[in-house]
Write a protein that holds these residues in place. Structure first.
Motif, PDB file in Angstrom:
ATOM      1  N   ILE A  81      42.259  45.741  54.018  1.00 51.50           N
ATOM      2  CA  ILE A  81      42.643  44.342  54.033  1.00 51.50           C
ATOM      3  C   ILE A  81      41.273  43.347  54.275  1.00 51.50           C
ATOM      4  O   ILE A  81      41.104  42.332  53.714  1.00 51.50           O
ATOM      5  N   VAL A  82      40.360  43.615  55.257  1.00 54.50           N
ATOM      6  CA  VAL A  82      39.134  43.267  55.299  1.00 54.50           C
ATOM      7  C   VAL A  82      38.208  43.190  54.251  1.00 54.50           C
ATOM      8  O   VAL A  82      37.532  42.113  53.927  1.00 54.50           O
ATOM      9  N   PHE A  83      38.042  44.313  53.629  1.00 58.61           N
ATOM     10  CA  PHE A  83      37.410  44.228  52.229  1.00 58.61           C
ATOM     11  C   PHE A  83      37.986  43.217  51.186  1.00 58.61           C
ATOM     12  O   PHE A  83      37.242  43.095  50.289  1.00 58.61           O
ATOM     13  N   ALA A  84      39.298  43.128  51.194  1.00 56.91           N
ATOM     14  CA  ALA A  84      40.003  41.979  50.479  1.00 56.91           C
ATOM     15  C   ALA A  84      39.635  40.535  50.714  1.00 56.91           C
ATOM     16  O   ALA A  84      40.133  39.819  49.926  1.00 56.91           O
ATOM     17  N   TRP A  85      39.128  40.467  51.843  1.00 56.11           N
ATOM     18  CA  TRP A  85      39.044  38.936  52.274  1.00 56.11           C
ATOM     19  C   TRP A  85      37.944  38.017  51.345  1.00 56.11           C
ATOM     20  O   TRP A  85      38.381  37.082  51.088  1.00 56.11           O
ATOM     21  N   PRO A  86      36.887  38.773  50.670  1.00 57.29           N
ATOM     22  CA  PRO A  86      36.226  37.779  49.783  1.00 57.29           C
ATOM     23  C   PRO A  86      37.247  37.411  48.471  1.00 57.29           C
ATOM     24  O   PRO A  86      36.898  36.384  48.125  1.00 57.29           O
ATOM     25  N   GLY A  87      37.923  38.265  47.795  1.00 54.78           N
ATOM     26  CA  GLY A  87      38.753  37.847  46.884  1.00 54.78           C
ATOM     27  C   GLY A  87      39.911  36.894  47.206  1.00 54.78           C
ATOM     28  O   GLY A  87      40.262  36.226  46.361  1.00 54.78           O
ATOM     29  N   PHE A  88      40.272  37.173  48.253  1.00 47.53           N
ATOM     30  CA  PHE A  88      41.367  36.257  48.856  1.00 47.53           C
ATOM     31  C   PHE A  88      40.989  34.713  49.034  1.00 47.53           C
ATOM     32  O   PHE A  88      41.337  33.679  48.780  1.00 47.53           O
ATOM     33  N   VAL A  89      39.665  34.741  49.861  1.00 42.23           N
ATOM     34  CA  VAL A  89      38.686  33.342  49.717  1.00 42.23           C
ATOM     35  C   VAL A  89      38.635  32.707  48.481  1.00 42.23           C
ATOM     36  O   VAL A  89      38.956  31.624  48.222  1.00 42.23           O
ATOM     37  N   TRP A  90      38.112  33.472  47.626  1.00 43.33           N
ATOM     38  CA  TRP A  90      37.864  33.165  46.220  1.00 43.33           C
ATOM     39  C   TRP A  90      39.166  32.405  45.669  1.00 43.33           C
ATOM     40  O   TRP A  90      39.087  31.155  44.793  1.00 43.33           O
ATOM     41  N   ARG A  91      40.183  33.189  45.414  1.00 43.70           N
ATOM     42  CA  ARG A  91      41.355  32.868  44.974  1.00 43.70           C
ATOM     43  C   ARG A  91      42.048  31.726  45.547  1.00 43.70           C
ATOM     44  O   ARG A  91      42.650  30.800  44.717  1.00 43.70           O
ATOM     45  N   TYR A  92      42.325  31.529  46.765  1.00 43.16           N
ATOM     46  CA  TYR A  92      42.993  30.530  47.434  1.00 43.16           C
ATOM     47  C   TYR A  92      42.326  29.590  48.167  1.00 43.16           C
ATOM     48  O   TYR A  92      43.007  28.299  48.284  1.00 43.16           O
ATOM     49  N   PHE A  93      40.979  29.631  48.498  1.00 42.55           N
ATOM     50  CA  PHE A  93      40.365  28.449  49.247  1.00 42.55           C
ATOM     51  C   PHE A  93      39.325  28.262  48.564  1.00 42.55           C
ATOM     52  O   PHE A  93      38.942  26.684  48.684  1.00 42.55           O
ATOM     53  N   TRP A  94      38.509  28.782  47.798  1.00 40.98           N
ATOM     54  CA  TRP A  94      37.356  28.148  47.141  1.00 40.98           C
ATOM     55  C   TRP A  94      37.396  27.718  45.770  1.00 40.98           C
ATOM     56  O   TRP A  94      36.738  26.487  45.555  1.00 40.98           O
TER      57      TRP A  94
END
Length: 99
Positions: A81-94
């Motif tokens: 889940i920690v490894f998935a953080w960059p993709g999550f941020v890119w998809r939903y926040f950035w």
């Protein structure tokens, strides 16, 4: 050491894949424009098990496979889940909406 880096790199890439693809399980196009978070999370769990099977196979090639209990799997899933953080941020926040 190379096998360890291979598995960690594979896990980092696999954890981010659900957030960069709009297809459900990388094959089917969703009915809506974007796929729901439930599908992304399901893909994340599926990829966790796929990477786990590859790691299990790699360990079996090098030495006898060690038996693991639930804390090992809880820790590795949390790390995934920690490894998935960059993709999550890119998809939903950035990203800006509509792009």
């Amino acid at each position: 050491m190379q096998n360890f880096l291979f598995i960690v790199g594979l896990a980092a890439i696999a954890a981010n894949l659900p957030f960069f693809s709009e297809k459900i399980f990388f094959f089917a196009k969703p009915k809506k424009e974007t796929k729901a978070f439930v599908f992304r999370f399901t893909e994340l769990i599926l990829l966790y098990f796929i990477v786990g099977l590859i790691a299990y196979w790699q360990e079996g090639r090098l030495s006898p496979v060690h038996q693991q209990n639930w804390p090992f799997y809880a820790t590795t899933f949390a790390l995934f889940i920690v490894f998935a953080w960059p993709g999550f941020v890119w998809r939903y926040f950035w990203r800006k909406p509509g792009i």
